[in-house]
Design an enzyme around this catalytic site. Sequence first.
Site, PDB file in Angstrom:
ATOM      1  N   SER A 242       0.870  -1.167   0.000  1.00 38.30           N
ATOM      2  CA  SER A 242       0.000   0.000   0.000  1.00 38.30           C
ATOM      3  C   SER A 242       0.908   1.218   0.000  1.00 38.30           C
ATOM      4  O   SER A 242       2.123   1.089   0.129  1.00 38.30           O
ATOM      5  CB  SER A 242      -0.871   0.007   1.249  1.00 38.30           C
ATOM      6  OG  SER A 242      -0.049   0.176   2.381  1.00 38.30           O
ATOM      7  N   LYS A 243       0.298   2.386  -0.142  1.00 40.26           N
ATOM      8  CA  LYS A 243       1.146   3.587  -0.194  1.00 40.26           C
ATOM      9  C   LYS A 243       1.994   3.698   1.065  1.00 40.26           C
ATOM     10  O   LYS A 243       3.133   4.125   1.017  1.00 40.26           O
ATOM     11  CB  LYS A 243       0.290   4.831  -0.390  1.00 40.26           C
ATOM     12  CG  LYS A 243      -0.146   4.914  -1.836  1.00 40.26           C
ATOM     13  CD  LYS A 243      -0.391   6.315  -2.318  1.00 40.26           C
ATOM     14  CE  LYS A 243      -0.660   6.265  -3.815  1.00 40.26           C
ATOM     15  NZ  LYS A 243      -1.883   6.853  -4.232  1.00 40.26           N
ATOM     16  N   ARG A 244       1.388   3.290   2.203  1.00 43.02           N
ATOM     17  CA  ARG A 244       2.148   3.386   3.438  1.00 43.02           C
ATOM     18  C   ARG A 244       3.111   2.218   3.607  1.00 43.02           C
ATOM     19  O   ARG A 244       3.985   2.215   4.440  1.00 43.02           O
ATOM     20  CB  ARG A 244       1.195   3.448   4.632  1.00 43.02           C
ATOM     21  CG  ARG A 244       0.920   4.858   5.092  1.00 43.02           C
ATOM     22  CD  ARG A 244       0.008   4.897   6.287  1.00 43.02           C
ATOM     23  NE  ARG A 244      -1.255   4.207   6.017  1.00 43.02           N
ATOM     24  CZ  ARG A 244      -1.676   3.131   6.687  1.00 43.02           C
ATOM     25  NH1 ARG A 244      -0.955   2.631   7.658  1.00 43.02           N
ATOM     26  NH2 ARG A 244      -2.822   2.573   6.391  1.00 43.02           N
ATOM     27  N   HIS A 245       2.881   1.184   2.803  1.00 42.76           N
ATOM     28  CA  HIS A 245       3.634  -0.033   3.052  1.00 42.76           C
ATOM     29  C   HIS A 245       4.279  -0.559   1.768  1.00 42.76           C
ATOM     30  O   HIS A 245       3.697  -1.354   1.038  1.00 42.76           O
ATOM     31  CB  HIS A 245       2.698  -1.094   3.636  1.00 42.76           C
ATOM     32  CG  HIS A 245       3.392  -2.377   3.943  1.00 42.76           C
ATOM     33  ND1 HIS A 245       4.162  -2.532   5.070  1.00 42.76           N
ATOM     34  CD2 HIS A 245       3.469  -3.539   3.261  1.00 42.76           C
ATOM     35  CE1 HIS A 245       4.668  -3.751   5.050  1.00 42.76           C
ATOM     36  NE2 HIS A 245       4.264  -4.376   3.989  1.00 42.76           N
TER      37      HIS A 245
END
Length: 464
Positions: A242-245
């Site tokens: 994900s964008k955070r991950h």
Amino acid sequence: MIRTRFAPSPTGFLHIGGARTALFSWAYARRHAGTFILRIEDTDVARSTPEAVQAILDGMNWLGLTYDEGPFYQMKRMDRYKVVIQEMLAAGTAYHCYTTQEELDRMREEQRTSGIKPRYDGTWRPEPGKSLPIVPAGMLPVVRFRNPLKGVVAWDDLVKGRIEIANAELDDLVIARADGTPTYNFCVVVDDRDMQITHVIRGDDHVNNTPRQINILAALGAQVPLYAHLSMILGDDGQKLSKRHGAVSVMQYDDEGYLPEAVLNYLGRLGWSHGDEEIFSTQQFCEWFDLDHITPSAAQFNTEKLNWLNAHYLKLADNLRLATLVQPRLEARGVMVSAMPSLEAIIGLYKERVSNLNELADAAEVFYIDLHPKAEALTQHLTPEALPALADFAAGLKDIAWEASTISALIKRCIAKHGLKMPKLAMPLRVLLTGQAQTPSVDAVIALFPRELALKRLATIPKI
Ligand code: GLU
């Protein structure tokens, strides 16, 4: 004639998942001497940005994913979508719907409370013999697609196998909003038809759109393309990217010192295989790539393997090319690269030992800076027994032929004379010349320096 497309929405950078989709679509077209099209799906004006378009173009360019047609921008094709909407209205495959948002909300609420799947109730859907409500004055309608009521929509997904959805599950999709703007699925359909796409290769987050798109294509009398939905990519830890991950831009791999051919090779194996082959050139990949060997299960990212491939491609890469990639990295650190020592020669010696371009820059940097080896390293290696041999070596270095072999012979003479083992002299030489205790063969390292610079660095040997 095979025609594939990559159709990113420019709402962020080109990340690893998008790059793999692009690579597979590109390689499939290349394999079959077909056409690869780039289409920018920028109709979500609130989220699309010119920077994101540029980031996608930069990422594709860095990877060498050349397109034969495009980039086409959906925002520039609005007139075309409107024409097709008019054609569908005229043909009766689409209709005006005047149901208000409040009515829809109420309808959904009622359906929910009575345990039915929320859907548009078909009030404005024309049927033979049915009389429609009176058109409310002053209200602009949306346009809905007249989805078949019966039967199933099915396709043989080239990755996932046969998928069938009952038409009863599908709503009459809004294809144009009240202000006339076409909606997402409709634009995709018109483009896939106009661009005569034969194979839609895309992420499996679009599987739910496919039955709707197939029905609209069929209503337009268009040839339905074949679909290959790629499973997602999981991070190193098995979690969804994900964008955070971990969902980083492909350009970040450039920043981190990866070579594009290593990233391409890595992405090529991410969910696709050709026997046990792990290392293949992009050209080889294009010759082998097929849709039959794409794994339907999610592929897991493995940074260690990417590093291993990168190290492999660094070894193969031409020194001059690597120098042109390393030099800007040094300059960005404020290190000026001079003609001597030759960056190309330094790279030739060190590229076997590193796994990315930044490590190569680290190795090269010490040749160009005003070096101050660490005090602990000096105390550790410039032992009293080494000092006389070092002094002899420095003196000998002044007038020998400047080659690794003669430097090596001089080292051997000095250790023999002073009764030392090789590391006793080699280690302090490494530290004085490069600040590092780990280097390739010390004679080869010394030969990289211009003689004056080597002597200057050795002049710091404490006098005895
Ligand atoms: N624009 C979509 C996306 O970026 C892709 C649509 C498609 O490939 O059909 O996810």
